[in-house]
Design an enzyme around this catalytic site. Sequence first.
Site, PDB file in Angstrom:
ATOM      1  N   GLY A 164     -36.619   6.694   9.948  1.00 37.90           N
ATOM      2  CA  GLY A 164     -37.679   7.374   9.313  1.00 37.90           C
ATOM      3  C   GLY A 164     -39.091   7.484   9.928  1.00 37.90           C
ATOM      4  N   GLY A 165     -39.142   7.226  11.111  1.00 42.38           N
ATOM      5  CA  GLY A 165     -40.316   7.186  11.787  1.00 42.38           C
ATOM      6  C   GLY A 165     -41.168   5.922  11.543  1.00 42.38           C
ATOM      7  N   HIS A 234     -39.964  13.356   8.793  1.00 41.58           N
ATOM      8  CA  HIS A 234     -38.647  12.754   8.911  1.00 41.58           C
ATOM      9  C   HIS A 234     -37.747  13.125   7.761  1.00 41.58           C
ATOM     10  CE1 HIS A 234     -40.479  10.941  12.448  1.00 41.58           C
ATOM     11  NE2 HIS A 234     -41.235  10.365  11.652  1.00 41.58           N
ATOM     12  N   ARG A 296     -21.701   7.324   8.372  1.00 45.55           N
ATOM     13  CA  ARG A 296     -21.384   7.815   6.882  1.00 45.55           C
ATOM     14  C   ARG A 296     -21.321   9.359   7.055  1.00 45.55           C
ATOM     15  NH1 ARG A 296     -27.113   7.435   7.390  1.00 45.55           N
ATOM     16  NH2 ARG A 296     -28.115   9.568   7.323  1.00 45.55           N
TER      17      ARG A 296
HETATM   18  C1  MV4 Z   1     -38.586  10.188  19.835  1.00 45.72           C
HETATM   19  C2  MV4 Z   1     -39.388  11.337  19.763  1.00 45.72           C
HETATM   20  C3  MV4 Z   1     -39.864  11.529  21.178  1.00 45.72           C
HETATM   21  N1  MV4 Z   1     -39.495  10.861  22.129  1.00 45.72           N
HETATM   22  N2  MV4 Z   1     -38.184   9.576  20.830  1.00 45.72           N
HETATM   23  C4  MV4 Z   1     -38.040  10.339  14.973  1.00 45.72           C
HETATM   24  C5  MV4 Z   1     -37.527   9.418  13.826  1.00 45.72           C
HETATM   25  C6  MV4 Z   1     -36.650   8.456  14.750  1.00 45.72           C
HETATM   26  N3  MV4 Z   1     -35.184   8.626  14.432  1.00 45.72           N
HETATM   27  C7  MV4 Z   1     -36.771   9.039  16.138  1.00 45.72           C
HETATM   28  N4  MV4 Z   1     -37.880  10.084  16.307  1.00 45.72           N
HETATM   29  C8  MV4 Z   1     -38.350  10.335  17.309  1.00 45.72           C
HETATM   30  N5  MV4 Z   1     -37.986   9.926  18.550  1.00 45.72           N
HETATM   31  C9  MV4 Z   1     -38.670   9.900  21.930  1.00 45.72           C
HETATM   32  N6  MV4 Z   1     -38.265   9.172  22.950  1.00 45.72           N
HETATM   33  C10 MV4 Z   1     -39.864  11.880  18.509  1.00 45.72           C
HETATM   34  C11 MV4 Z   1     -39.298  11.704  17.383  1.00 45.72           C
HETATM   35  C12 MV4 Z   1     -39.459  12.426  16.545  1.00 45.72           C
HETATM   36  C13 MV4 Z   1     -38.713  13.166  15.534  1.00 45.72           C
HETATM   37  C14 MV4 Z   1     -37.195  13.150  16.162  1.00 45.72           C
HETATM   38  C15 MV4 Z   1     -36.403  13.890  15.243  1.00 45.72           C
HETATM   39  C16 MV4 Z   1     -36.687  14.761  14.216  1.00 45.72           C
HETATM   40  C17 MV4 Z   1     -38.163  14.630  13.946  1.00 45.72           C
HETATM   41  C18 MV4 Z   1     -38.958  13.946  14.328  1.00 45.72           C
HETATM   42  C19 MV4 Z   1     -40.313  14.107  14.059  1.00 45.72           C
HETATM   43  C20 MV4 Z   1     -41.157  13.375  14.991  1.00 45.72           C
HETATM   44  C21 MV4 Z   1     -40.667  12.492  16.037  1.00 45.72           C
END
Ligand code: MV4
Length: 645
Positions: A164-165, A234, A296
């Site tokens: 969840g960030g 998120h 899940r």
């Molecule tokens: C990232 C990214 C950019 N680059 N990883 C957000 C939650 C976590 N599960 C992974 N996330 C992200 N990882 C890299 N290498 C940007 C995000 C991200 C994001 C990812 C999926 C859905 C929404 C998002 C919102 C902000 C940042």
Amino acid sequence: MFTKILIANRGEIAVRVIESARALGVKTVAVYSDADAGAKHVQLADQSVHIGGSAPADSYLRGEVIIRAARDTGAQAIHPGYGFLSENPDFVEAVEAAGLTFIGPSADAIRAMGLKDAAKKLMEEAGVPVVPGYHGKNQDPEHLSGAADTIGYPVLIKAVAGGGGKGMRKVTRPEDFASALDSARGEARTAFGNDAVLIEKYVEKPRHIEVQVFGDGTDAVHLFERDCSLQRRHQKVIEEAPAPGMTQEMREAMGDAAVRAARTIGYKGAGTIEFIVDGSDGLRPDRFWFMEMNTRLQVEHPVTEAITGIDLVEWQLRVAAGEPLPLRQEEITLSGHAFESRLYAEDVPKGFLPATGTLTHLEFPAAARIDSGVRSGDTISPFYDPMIAKVITYGPTRQIALARMTRALEGSQVAGSVTNLSFLAALTRHTGFAAGDVDTGLIERDLETLVEAAAPSARIVAQAALAAAGLMQADATAGFTLWAPLARSIYLVHDGEEIRAVIRVSGAESAEIEIGDETVAARREARGWTFGGRRAAPASRSGSTLTLFDGPGFAFTILNALDRVQEAGGSGNLIEAPMPGLVKAVFVAAGQAVNEGEKLAVLEAMKMEHTLTAARDGTVAEVLAEAGAQVEAGAPLVRLEEQEG
Ligand code: MV4
């Protein structure tokens, strides 16, 4: 197949599982907390067991109590739903130790995917693309900063235990790395009790595309992808399948990678492989990377069901009961397009604040699939996620499925709580979204226009006023319900703003309603009431709250005219008749000093006497009506002298 299963969950997912179990001839046992004693999932199940207090820790998270309930009722298996105990490997082991079947993956498979660094390493070894970065054991700041230099900026610091960030920091410049690392670590330590991090190349304009997988412990297949890029902080808002712009080549590459991931851990049951996709230059087969696996069934599984025609809960039960996968990969086909909107009780203009309330009216259009754990009259309590329903639409093309979603949202009627309906409908009309141009930043970029609350039109206020006056049944089928006086004022409150409407009856079945400088003609016709020539909107009344459904719902509080005058009198100098009636008595004269609360006059209206009192201390400047006079609503009765200072 099992003969009886227990569902260790609540709300829409418990209802969803009960429905598929019933279709397979499997009996169901519901569990419930104090707050859920009368809940829909309890009503639908064949049996139910009370497991404790309303807080999740006192009920839905009590693994031992739930396992005992399963044994006591003779259930052979436990379906965990999502959330709560669904990804808790210790619970899986306890279920199995009790001689029961966990409908889901093994404890080992859950553990293998539990920590980001270990999962990434495992996936890399299995040949699944992972985001370039460092996910080793060395947590020395110097070493991590060196890794960031090697990867190249911008980089993302992620807590290995994260979700969840939380514990995530984007770093654009090397000189900011050390402090970003400190703060990510601090957050991770507080949130997860584990401050280990990994470093990744930051993916620009990221899209969240996930692949539905299904395993039987030895073999695995995929059921294509979902795009969940429409998120806010998120939280997923609208999901769809397939992903817009997906090519056959990339779909195969992602599907293969997802199946490899599932096979590597001997996955059993429904799972999701989440990928991050660089969408800055279209979708390309070499621009997706494994992020995590959700072990899940997910909230958004219905869009996959819509495009494949497969009942995923049925598959879960069959595989858990020892059957092999029902279909081979080449037998699984994709057709059409589906969307899912998450309808929440939340106050969007107030920053998406979760809301509570009793849903006095809840109705959905028949054309959409609605997965919901609540019915009309149920309460959204503060104990659980305030989701009201998932609205799912399907169509042969994305454009048609989306148009159906707009219609479904506009036709959804919820009274008793604020909702995100109008925000969801605005999203479905967003031109970028309609064009399939989705990424995780879309909502935040256009937040202001998306959250703008629509004001009710004069036509809607006119209908509310006529209904509030009792001149029309809320269902718009009857005519005037009493001998109406010629003109009267109605006071409504919408969104904290007081609205005054003046109703002038112009015939046995017609009236004009004045709101500010607009006038709306109301007429009773054979097909029911019309306002400004348009058919009356569906309405629901509960106490002093009247909700009209015109696209999104507009809730009005009908002010008791007397309450209003007594409240409003505080600022004004003029005491007006709150409703049409007969002045029975006037107790004051010009020049007389009065105290707050002192009786000024009595008005008889609707067979009741209403006493008008002074809202403040002051001096009477003028008496404008005398006893015996018939007055209209809003007629001035007494004027006080201007207040000094
Ligand atoms: C990232 C990214 C950019 N680059 N990883 C957000 C939650 C976590 N599960 C992974 N996330 C992200 N990882 C890299 N290498 C940007 C995000 C991200 C994001 C990812 C999926 C859905 C929404 C998002 C919102 C902000 C940042």
